[in-house]
Design an enzyme around this catalytic site. Structure first.
Site, PDB file in Angstrom:
ATOM      1  N   TYR A  19      -2.710  -2.103 -10.403  1.00  0.00           N
ATOM      2  CA  TYR A  19      -2.691  -1.961  -8.944  1.00  0.00           C
ATOM      3  C   TYR A  19      -1.815  -3.043  -8.295  1.00  0.00           C
ATOM      4  O   TYR A  19      -0.975  -2.745  -7.428  1.00  0.00           O
ATOM      5  CB  TYR A  19      -4.136  -2.018  -8.418  1.00  0.00           C
ATOM      6  CG  TYR A  19      -4.210  -2.133  -6.926  1.00  0.00           C
ATOM      7  CD1 TYR A  19      -3.800  -1.080  -6.104  1.00  0.00           C
ATOM      8  CD2 TYR A  19      -4.657  -3.308  -6.313  1.00  0.00           C
ATOM      9  CE1 TYR A  19      -3.837  -1.193  -4.721  1.00  0.00           C
ATOM     10  CE2 TYR A  19      -4.699  -3.420  -4.935  1.00  0.00           C
ATOM     11  CZ  TYR A  19      -4.284  -2.368  -4.145  1.00  0.00           C
ATOM     12  OH  TYR A  19      -4.308  -2.487  -2.768  1.00  0.00           O
ATOM     13  N   SER A  46       0.803  -1.240   0.000  1.00  0.00           N
ATOM     14  CA  SER A  46       0.000   0.000   0.000  1.00  0.00           C
ATOM     15  C   SER A  46       0.827   1.279   0.000  1.00  0.00           C
ATOM     16  O   SER A  46       0.269   2.361  -0.233  1.00  0.00           O
ATOM     17  CB  SER A  46      -0.949   0.008   1.190  1.00  0.00           C
ATOM     18  OG  SER A  46      -1.998  -0.879   0.945  1.00  0.00           O
ATOM     19  N   VAL A  83       1.077  -3.859   3.790  1.00  0.00           N
ATOM     20  CA  VAL A  83       0.912  -5.130   4.515  1.00  0.00           C
ATOM     21  C   VAL A  83       2.149  -6.020   4.519  1.00  0.00           C
ATOM     22  O   VAL A  83       2.190  -7.006   5.247  1.00  0.00           O
ATOM     23  CB  VAL A  83      -0.275  -5.992   4.011  1.00  0.00           C
ATOM     24  CG1 VAL A  83      -1.589  -5.527   4.549  1.00  0.00           C
ATOM     25  CG2 VAL A  83      -0.270  -6.148   2.524  1.00  0.00           C
ATOM     26  N   TYR A 107      -4.689   3.812   7.809  1.00  0.00           N
ATOM     27  CA  TYR A 107      -6.057   3.274   7.802  1.00  0.00           C
ATOM     28  C   TYR A 107      -6.814   3.632   9.066  1.00  0.00           C
ATOM     29  O   TYR A 107      -6.733   4.751   9.538  1.00  0.00           O
ATOM     30  CB  TYR A 107      -6.030   1.756   7.550  1.00  0.00           C
ATOM     31  CG  TYR A 107      -5.304   1.486   6.270  1.00  0.00           C
ATOM     32  CD1 TYR A 107      -5.828   1.932   5.074  1.00  0.00           C
ATOM     33  CD2 TYR A 107      -4.066   0.869   6.260  1.00  0.00           C
ATOM     34  CE1 TYR A 107      -5.151   1.746   3.887  1.00  0.00           C
ATOM     35  CE2 TYR A 107      -3.383   0.679   5.080  1.00  0.00           C
ATOM     36  CZ  TYR A 107      -3.935   1.118   3.898  1.00  0.00           C
ATOM     37  OH  TYR A 107      -3.268   0.942   2.734  1.00  0.00           O
ATOM     38  N   LYS A 148       0.493   3.309  -3.023  1.00  0.00           N
ATOM     39  CA  LYS A 148      -0.689   4.146  -3.280  1.00  0.00           C
ATOM     40  C   LYS A 148      -0.320   5.636  -3.276  1.00  0.00           C
ATOM     41  O   LYS A 148      -0.969   6.439  -3.944  1.00  0.00           O
ATOM     42  CB  LYS A 148      -1.770   3.853  -2.232  1.00  0.00           C
ATOM     43  CG  LYS A 148      -2.367   2.439  -2.367  1.00  0.00           C
ATOM     44  CD  LYS A 148      -3.180   2.059  -1.148  1.00  0.00           C
ATOM     45  CE  LYS A 148      -3.807   0.677  -1.290  1.00  0.00           C
ATOM     46  NZ  LYS A 148      -4.420   0.198  -0.035  1.00  0.00           N
TER      47      LYS A 148
END
Ligand code: DON
Length: 329
Positions: A203, A76, A273, A255, A79
């Site tokens: 992605y 992530s 992760v 998050y 991103k």
């Protein structure tokens, strides 16, 4: 990265280095409170007790400790990069018409708000729904062209072509049912600009880019300097885009633990992760502060908690923030 090492081997603050070595040795053992991201089979084999860190300052100080050199996949953390790439390629306002900048308080892969809120615009680019949408917005009419645009940005910032961990990519491609579900939903609601499989390929490839703590510390450093690359001495990301990316890291990057991170650590950070955390300290107006000119921080510790954030890495960052007074608040 050779260029960086040449520039950066110059000074090391020995007190900070020994503090860091002590904290890395201490927090390593806290990995037993977490586990690897076993929903991605290829991540299961990571060594739980590894913990490493790189800190880069704009003036040439580089501090490294523990398993700083172990390669891991961006997951992530990518991103942030793809959001920046989409803003560069399509313009900020175009991107923000398709993805919002609001934290969710839900898990990174949650689907619930897409249907609960009308219109079903993804809440932010740091959750999976937002990041899959952003992947579809990258310039180019094929997954290869979109990836090429993203890799070009990576190369411009880090001075090298990205390496893809094929095993991690294949492993996630075959098991990414929830991401596929998100992508199909986003296609149905017209937020996805490409075909489902194309957006997913982009992605999942960006998630599989392999890095070390040194790489993400440099990305953090560039963001801490509002997009100015202190080694190349060049503005490589427009200031407006860098500021937006940092605000998203602070409010959404960890998050549904982002509030706790802001409260108890207080620096923009983005987790993945696989156990990476990219963090940064902006330059401080207060003179005599540690890292007064700002710094980029790259951390790796593969055991993650229920939010998807590195257990040992978060504790290490908290210790640093408290001891060195790094909070921006
Ligand atoms: O799509 C996924 O679930 C992963 N490739 C990335 C998720 C992730 O890294 C969340 N971070 N903490």
């Amino acid at each position: 990265m050779e260029e960086l090492s040449k520039e950066y081997d110059i000074h090391v603050n020995s007190q900070r280095k020994s503090d860091l070595d002590e904290w890395v040795a201490h927090y390593r053992s806290f990995a037993i409170e977490g586990q690897t991201a076993n929903y991605i089979p290829a991540l299961r084999n990571a060594h739980l007790s590894q913990l490493g860190i790189t800190i880069l300052e704009p003036g040439g100080t580089m501090i490294k400790s523990g398993d700083w050199e172990v390669p891991f996949t961006l997951q992530s953390i990518s991103k942030v990069l793809s959001f920046i790439a989409a803003c560069l390629g399509r313009g900020i306002s175009y991107v923000l018409e398709r993805v919002d900048v609001e934290p969710t308080g839900d898990a990174f892969n949650s689907i619930i708000r897409l249907e609960m809120h009308k219109p079903g615009k993804p809440f932010n680019p740091m959750i999976n729904a937002g990041a899959i949408t952003v992947a579809s917005l990258l310039p180019g009419d094929s997954s290869q062209k979109k990836l090429e645009f993203l890799y070009g940005l990576f190369e411009n910032l880090l001075g090298k072509r990205p390496t893809i961990n094929e095993e991690v990519y294949q492993s996630e491609w075959q098991t990414s049912h929830r991401n596929r579900a998100l992508a199909h939903y986003l296609k149905e609601t017209n937020y996805l600009e490409s075909e489902v499989e194309e957006a997913l390929e982009v992605y999942l490839m960006q998630c599989s880019i392999e890095v070390t703590t040194e790489d993400i510390a440099l990305l953090g450093l560039i963001l801490s300097q509002d997009g100015y690359h202190p080694v190349r001495k060049e503005q490589v990301i427009p200031k407006k885009v860098a500021k937006l990316a940092k605000a998203l890291m602070l409010t959404c990057g960890m998050y549904n633990a982002s509030g706790k991170f802001a409260a108890f650590i207080g620096v923009p950070a983005k987790s993945g992760v696989s156990g990476g955390i990219m963090a940064l300290v902006p330059p401080s107006a207060r003179s005599g502060m540690p890292f007064q000119d700002g710094c980029g921080i790259g951390i790796y510790g593969p055991a993650i908690d229920e939010y998807g954030n590195s257990v040992a890495g978060s504790l290490l960052l908290k210790q640093m923030a408290q001891e060195w007074d790094l909070s921006i608040f």
